[in-house]
Design a protein around this motif. Sequence first.
Motif, PDB file in Angstrom:
ATOM      1  N   GLY A  65       0.799  -1.217   0.000  1.00 15.93           N
ATOM      2  CA  GLY A  65       0.000   0.000   0.000  1.00 15.93           C
ATOM      3  C   GLY A  65       0.837   1.275   0.000  1.00 15.93           C
ATOM      4  O   GLY A  65       1.959   1.282   0.507  1.00 15.93           O
ATOM      5  N   HIS A  66       0.260   2.323  -0.614  1.00 11.17           N
ATOM      6  CA  HIS A  66       0.857   3.668  -0.607  1.00 11.17           C
ATOM      7  C   HIS A  66       2.211   3.687  -1.333  1.00 11.17           C
ATOM      8  O   HIS A  66       2.510   2.792  -2.098  1.00 11.17           O
ATOM      9  CB  HIS A  66       0.931   4.200   0.836  1.00 11.17           C
ATOM     10  N   GLY A  67       3.022   4.724  -1.100  1.00  9.57           N
ATOM     11  CA  GLY A  67       4.304   4.843  -1.800  1.00  9.57           C
ATOM     12  C   GLY A  67       4.514   6.231  -2.363  1.00  9.57           C
ATOM     13  O   GLY A  67       3.560   6.968  -2.610  1.00  9.57           O
ATOM     14  N   LYS A  81       6.566   4.883   8.699  1.00 10.83           N
ATOM     15  CA  LYS A  81       5.644   5.260   7.622  1.00 10.83           C
ATOM     16  C   LYS A  81       5.013   3.985   7.063  1.00 10.83           C
ATOM     17  O   LYS A  81       5.714   3.005   6.795  1.00 10.83           O
ATOM     18  CB  LYS A  81       6.387   5.973   6.492  1.00 10.83           C
ATOM     19  N   GLU A  82       3.715   4.032   6.865  1.00  7.14           N
ATOM     20  CA  GLU A  82       3.013   2.852   6.352  1.00  7.14           C
ATOM     21  C   GLU A  82       3.603   2.388   5.018  1.00  7.14           C
ATOM     22  O   GLU A  82       3.769   1.198   4.788  1.00  7.14           O
ATOM     23  CB  GLU A  82       1.508   3.147   6.203  1.00  7.14           C
ATOM     24  N   LYS A  83       3.926   3.336   4.126  1.00  9.85           N
ATOM     25  CA  LYS A  83       4.435   2.959   2.791  1.00  9.85           C
ATOM     26  C   LYS A  83       5.707   2.109   2.878  1.00  9.85           C
ATOM     27  O   LYS A  83       5.939   1.241   2.050  1.00  9.85           O
ATOM     28  CB  LYS A  83       4.693   4.200   1.935  1.00  9.85           C
ATOM     29  N   VAL A 134      -1.376  -5.041   0.775  1.00  7.10           N
ATOM     30  CA  VAL A 134      -0.870  -5.060   2.153  1.00  7.10           C
ATOM     31  C   VAL A 134      -0.886  -3.642   2.735  1.00  7.10           C
ATOM     32  O   VAL A 134      -0.282  -2.732   2.176  1.00  7.10           O
ATOM     33  CB  VAL A 134       0.565  -5.634   2.201  1.00  7.10           C
ATOM     34  N   HIS A 135      -1.590  -3.480   3.845  1.00  6.20           N
ATOM     35  CA  HIS A 135      -1.692  -2.175   4.512  1.00  6.20           C
ATOM     36  C   HIS A 135      -1.489  -2.317   6.011  1.00  6.20           C
ATOM     37  O   HIS A 135      -1.506  -3.428   6.549  1.00  6.20           O
ATOM     38  CB  HIS A 135      -3.082  -1.558   4.275  1.00  6.20           C
ATOM     39  N   MET A 136      -1.300  -1.151   6.656  1.00  6.43           N
ATOM     40  CA  MET A 136      -1.398  -1.064   8.109  1.00  6.43           C
ATOM     41  C   MET A 136      -2.385   0.051   8.404  1.00  6.43           C
ATOM     42  O   MET A 136      -2.460   1.027   7.667  1.00  6.43           O
ATOM     43  CB  MET A 136      -0.028  -0.792   8.727  1.00  6.43           C
ATOM     44  N   ASN A 137      -3.128  -0.119   9.476  1.00  6.99           N
ATOM     45  CA  ASN A 137      -4.179   0.826   9.798  1.00  6.99           C
ATOM     46  C   ASN A 137      -3.636   2.007  10.602  1.00  6.99           C
ATOM     47  O   ASN A 137      -2.508   1.953  11.101  1.00  6.99           O
ATOM     48  CB  ASN A 137      -5.265   0.096  10.600  1.00  6.99           C
ATOM     49  N   ALA A 203      -5.574  -6.133   3.132  1.00  4.55           N
ATOM     50  CA  ALA A 203      -5.295  -6.608   4.486  1.00  4.55           C
ATOM     51  C   ALA A 203      -4.834  -5.432   5.333  1.00  4.55           C
ATOM     52  O   ALA A 203      -3.752  -4.883   5.107  1.00  4.55           O
ATOM     53  CB  ALA A 203      -4.226  -7.701   4.449  1.00  4.55           C
ATOM     54  N   GLU A 204      -5.668  -5.026   6.286  1.00  2.00           N
ATOM     55  CA  GLU A 204      -5.274  -3.986   7.254  1.00  2.00           C
ATOM     56  C   GLU A 204      -4.692  -4.747   8.433  1.00  2.00           C
ATOM     57  O   GLU A 204      -5.376  -5.043   9.414  1.00  2.00           O
ATOM     58  CB  GLU A 204      -6.486  -3.135   7.653  1.00  2.00           C
ATOM     59  N   THR A 205      -3.392  -5.055   8.301  1.00  2.00           N
ATOM     60  CA  THR A 205      -2.771  -6.070   9.150  1.00  2.00           C
ATOM     61  C   THR A 205      -2.749  -5.701  10.629  1.00  2.00           C
ATOM     62  O   THR A 205      -3.217  -6.471  11.471  1.00  2.00           O
ATOM     63  CB  THR A 205      -1.337  -6.335   8.661  1.00  2.00           C
TER      64      THR A 205
HETATM   65 ZN   LIG Z   1      -3.012   1.915   3.898  1.00  2.00          ZN
END
Ligand SMILES: [Zn+2]
Length: 243
Positions: A65-67, A81-83, A134-137, A203-205
């Motif tokens: 996710g993101h970037g 950072k989530e990215k 693939v993400h993180m919340n 997936a918000e892992t």
């Molecule tokens: Zn995300």
Amino acid sequence: MPAVERRGVEPVRKGWGMTYAGLVKTWATLLIAILAATLLSTMALATGAGAQAVGCTGQVVLDPGHGGTDPGAVNNKYNLKEKEQTLGVAKRLRDLLENDGYSVCMTRTTDKALSNNDRYTYANTTGAEVLVSVHMNGSTNTSADYTTTLFGKWRKDKALANTVFGSLSTLPAANGTGTIATRTPYSFASGVLLKSNMPATIAETVFITNDREGQLLSDGTGTRQQQIAEALEAGIENYLTTH
Ligand SMILES: [Zn+2]
């Protein structure tokens, strides 16, 4: 194309009173229009194919996710950072899947900005059986932490979302007691899910903003990232062997 054909037919039908030269001219114009339209559509197809010829075919598409200019959620206390976290987890997951004999394509392997359109367009060129984003919340509440997955189309995506959710739910809780809290998979109208032509899930892992998760993710060992990758691996492999 339909517009060209309609325009071409009209003058001919009305043209029975035309001179022979007039008819020839009408047909010549029509032919040129058809040839031009055919040439243009061939060029458009060739350009599209060239732009999408990234050369990866695989059973699994991973989408970190993101970037780039979009960092996703951030945890300033732990400089996360989530990215960066999603890319790190996705690379670990790719290695795990490849070690088990699965072929994997990734929407990005560097810190690159991608639109949702870029992501599903790429995924649709790989012939993959599943797409996992693939993400993180994130939350302003630093004690919030749970795992969940999102699905787009019920029939296409729900079983994958459920299976990946099941394996993520086995993650150890960040505070060390029991397993991570959960939120039941829910539908989300993302182009990545709706416009990909294979089963897909986001997936918000874990919550990157959670204080304990922040500690674990930044401890330098990679242990938490590996746990998340292994949980995703189990869910993906479970789905692929049962579908
Ligand atoms: Zn995300």
